[in-house]
Design an enzyme around this catalytic site. Structure first.
Site, PDB file in Angstrom:
ATOM      1  N   ASP A 119       0.851  -1.200   0.000  1.00  0.00           N
ATOM      2  CA  ASP A 119       0.000   0.000   0.000  1.00  0.00           C
ATOM      3  C   ASP A 119       0.885   1.247   0.000  1.00  0.00           C
ATOM      4  OD1 ASP A 119      -2.893   1.159   0.733  1.00  0.00           O
ATOM      5  OD2 ASP A 119      -1.408   2.233   1.954  1.00  0.00           O
ATOM      6  N   TYR A 136       3.530   9.742   0.311  1.00  0.00           N
ATOM      7  CA  TYR A 136       4.395   8.919   1.184  1.00  0.00           C
ATOM      8  C   TYR A 136       5.838   8.934   0.686  1.00  0.00           C
ATOM      9  CZ  TYR A 136      -0.123   6.708   2.366  1.00  0.00           C
ATOM     10  OH  TYR A 136      -1.418   6.452   2.710  1.00  0.00           O
ATOM     11  N   LYS A 190      -2.682   5.788  -4.561  1.00  0.00           N
ATOM     12  CA  LYS A 190      -3.816   6.714  -4.384  1.00  0.00           C
ATOM     13  C   LYS A 190      -3.637   8.013  -5.157  1.00  0.00           C
ATOM     14  CE  LYS A 190      -3.900   4.752   0.239  1.00  0.00           C
ATOM     15  NZ  LYS A 190      -2.507   4.515   0.618  1.00  0.00           N
ATOM     16  N   HIS A 192      -7.645   9.412  -2.376  1.00  0.00           N
ATOM     17  CA  HIS A 192      -7.023   9.393  -1.043  1.00  0.00           C
ATOM     18  C   HIS A 192      -7.885  10.059   0.027  1.00  0.00           C
ATOM     19  CE1 HIS A 192      -2.669   9.152   0.640  1.00  0.00           C
ATOM     20  NE2 HIS A 192      -3.521   9.053   1.625  1.00  0.00           N
TER      21      HIS A 192
END
Ligand SMILES: NC(=O)c1ccc[n+]([C@@H]2O[C@H](COP(=O)([O-])OP(=O)(O)OC[C@H]3O[C@@H](n4cnc5c(N)ncnc54)[C@H](OP(=O)(O)O)[C@@H]3O)[C@@H](O)[C@H]2O)c1
Length: 317
Positions: free
Chosen positions: A46, A51, A80, A113
């Protein structure tokens, strides 16, 4: 080597019921963690644009495919669409950016997201704030219009399944009303402290899988936090199965039919988190774990104005 079983999504694709989360509060490389996780049997990763881990995942996948450890089709990659790419004419651009970062030709699962759009400054300004402001500059793009643009990504073969993240029930229902392609999941904060029982029922009734982020409540065994995991009763359940409190927390989620994506960088933790498929909690133990619910959130997206019409966490569920 432990392996997570899979669940069938409403798109017809199979998704492993546990994945490796790749968000870290401290900027770091996930390359070694992802390579190790693949070696140890993880088949679901994921990530998300902010990130900063998509490129590491891409490199890890390329290396493990070259080594013959996996084939592309063995892996399930979730990423996302970030809030700066919500405008319908930016959605494909956002998706192609993820594909480029990951070095992939298709994404298995692409999530919106968060339901609120932000202005686009550039692709690295994830939280566009005016100087001196605590909150991001949002826009009023309606997430149902973003959704319609995401459906085109499926039609073009860029992504296999699409889903939601951080959507409340009413927002999910609005998407269901207009969609041609149904969301397969809603990824939300879900763990023993905020167990989302109402949202879970709502999603189950509509054939949407609930994915759990922050599934181990950002555990810190050295500090013995959070207390809901590091206490005598949870420890006694862990001892009974020769497991740890974190493994009990993850098993609780999987046994409820949800899909946790615990974040872990350390090898022992990566090993530990997937080693939960050889025991079953009793109904009494599940009931006790249910009782730990306080509704407390870790991730409030505090950088978004809580008065924005699409801010999702003012609703009960
Ligand atoms: N959709 C969204 O809006 C959203 C929001 C937040 C997160 N996410 C996703 O969900 C994933 C998980 O959330 P999270 O990482 O914030 O929280 P989390 O998984 O609850 O906690 C991660 C923390 O727990 C520690 N940990 C992991 N496994 C452990 C174990 N077996 N024993 C002891 N400690 C352990 C990790 O330590 P180390 O740091 O030492 O490895 C890390 O600090 C993220 O990585 C990301 O992929 C999505």
């Amino acid at each position: 080597m432990a392996r997570a079983p899979t669940v069938k999504l409403n798109s017809g694709f199979e998704m492993p019921v546990l994945g490796l989360g790749t968000f870290s509060l401290n900027p770091t490389s996930f390359l070694e963690a992802v390579k190790y996780a693949i070696d140890r049997g993880y088949r679901h990763i994921d990530t998300g644009l902010p990130y900063g881990s998509e490129k590491d995942i891409g490199v890890a996948l390329k290396e493990k495919i070259a080594e013959g450890v996996i084939k592309r089709e063995d892996m399930f990659i979730t990423t996302k669409l970030w809030c700066i790419h919500h405008e319908p004419d930016k959605v494909e651009y956002g998706c192609r950016l993820a594909l480029k970062n990951l070095g992939l030709e298709y994404i298995d699962l692409y999530l919106m997201h968060f339901p609120v759009g932000f202005i686009l400054v550039d692709d690295e300004t994830y939280q566009p704030k005016k100087p001196g402001s605590d909150v991001v500059t949002t826009n009023d793009v309606d997430y149902v219009d973003t959704w319609k643009a995401m459906e085109k990504l499926v039609e073009k073969g860029l992504v296999r399944s699409i889903g939601l993240s951080n959507f409340n029930a009413e927002q999910t229902e609005r998407v269901l009303k207009i969609c041609k392609i149904r969301p397969v999941v809603n990824e939300v904060e879900c763990n023993v402290e905020i167990n989302q029982s109402k949202l879970l029922k709502f999603c189950k009734d509509r054939d949407i899988i609930l994915m759990d982020y922050c599934p181990v409540v950002r555990a810190n065994p050295a500090k013995k936090t959070p207390a809901c995991l590091y206490n005598d009763r949870t420890q006694a359940i862990a001892d009974k199965y020769k497991k740890t409190p974190v493994q009990i927390a993850l098993k609780y989620l999987v046994q409820r039919g949800t899909v946790p994506v615990p974040g872990a960088l350390e090898k022992p933790m990566i090993d530990e988190n997937i080693d939960i498929f050889d025991f079953k909690l009793t109904a009494d133990e599940m009931k006790y774990l249910d009782s730990l619910n306080t509704g407390k959130r870790i991730c409030e997206f505090e950088f978004v104005d809580k008065n924005h019409k699409y801010y999702p966490f003012n609703a009960e569920f």
